[in-house]
Motif scaffolding. Structure first.
Motif, PDB file in Angstrom:
ATOM      1  N   ASN A 116       0.859  -1.182   0.000  1.00  0.00           N
ATOM      2  CA  ASN A 116       0.000   0.000   0.000  1.00  0.00           C
ATOM      3  C   ASN A 116       0.900   1.239   0.000  1.00  0.00           C
TER       4      ASN A 116
ATOM      5  N   TYR B 116       1.398   3.714   1.955  1.00  0.00           N
ATOM      6  CA  TYR B 116       2.103   4.081   3.174  1.00  0.00           C
ATOM      7  C   TYR B 116       3.276   3.132   3.446  1.00  0.00           C
TER       8      TYR B 116
ATOM      9  N   LYS C 206       1.852   1.592   8.086  1.00  0.00           N
ATOM     10  CA  LYS C 206       0.818   0.790   7.426  1.00  0.00           C
ATOM     11  C   LYS C 206      -0.421   1.616   7.096  1.00  0.00           C
ATOM     12  N   HIS C 207      -0.586   2.737   7.746  1.00  0.00           N
ATOM     13  CA  HIS C 207      -1.728   3.619   7.501  1.00  0.00           C
ATOM     14  C   HIS C 207      -1.244   5.059   7.562  1.00  0.00           C
TER      15      HIS C 207
ATOM     16  N   LEU D 268      -4.760   2.612   0.267  1.00  0.00           N
ATOM     17  CA  LEU D 268      -4.875   1.267   0.822  1.00  0.00           C
ATOM     18  C   LEU D 268      -5.507   0.294  -0.159  1.00  0.00           C
TER      19      LEU D 268
END
Length: 123
Positions: free
Chosen positions: A27, A29, A71-72, A97
């Motif tokens: 993704n 990020y 991850k985000h 995402l």
């Protein structure tokens, strides 16, 4: 003897590298977290653009706010579509995402993603 040592090291290493050490798409990020300054100034593209034969397209990242170990988060940038700047002002990068991302400009390709030789395992 050397092959026995190499085999022992391979058993100790995790099968999947953390996102910050992987060179595979992930993704947005995860891709940005691999670079200094959380990827600000980098060019990134959705990997699906290449399978749709879309070339020379990328986001130039201008600002990021990453969380949960990359991850985000949120990311902003300027979209360059087929070599032309789409907007003068930065805008939020959508689909972070939902799609796989990679560094650089999009290039047309027809096959599945093949990681660089340096990240392939010799198993």
């Amino acid at each position: 003897m050397a092959s026995a040592v190499a085999a022992a090291i391979q058993r100790l290493l995790p099968k999947h590298l953390p996102p910050s050490l992987s060179s595979r798409p992930g993704n947005l990020y995860e891709v940005l977290s691999r670079y200094p300054n959380d990827g600000v100034g980098r060019r990134v593209h959705q990997t699906r653009w290449g399978t749709k034969m879309i070339e020379g397209c990328y986001w130039e990242v201008t600002r990021t706010k990453l969380k949960l170990e990359g991850k985000h988060g949120k990311a902003w940038g300027v979209l360059i579509w087929r070599g032309k700047k789409v907007s003068e002002r930065e805008e939020r990068i959508r689909g972070a995402l939902k799609y796989n991302w990679a560094e650089g400009e999009s290039k047309a390709h027809t096959g599945p993603y093949v990681p660089p030789a340096s990240s392939r395992s010799s198993a």
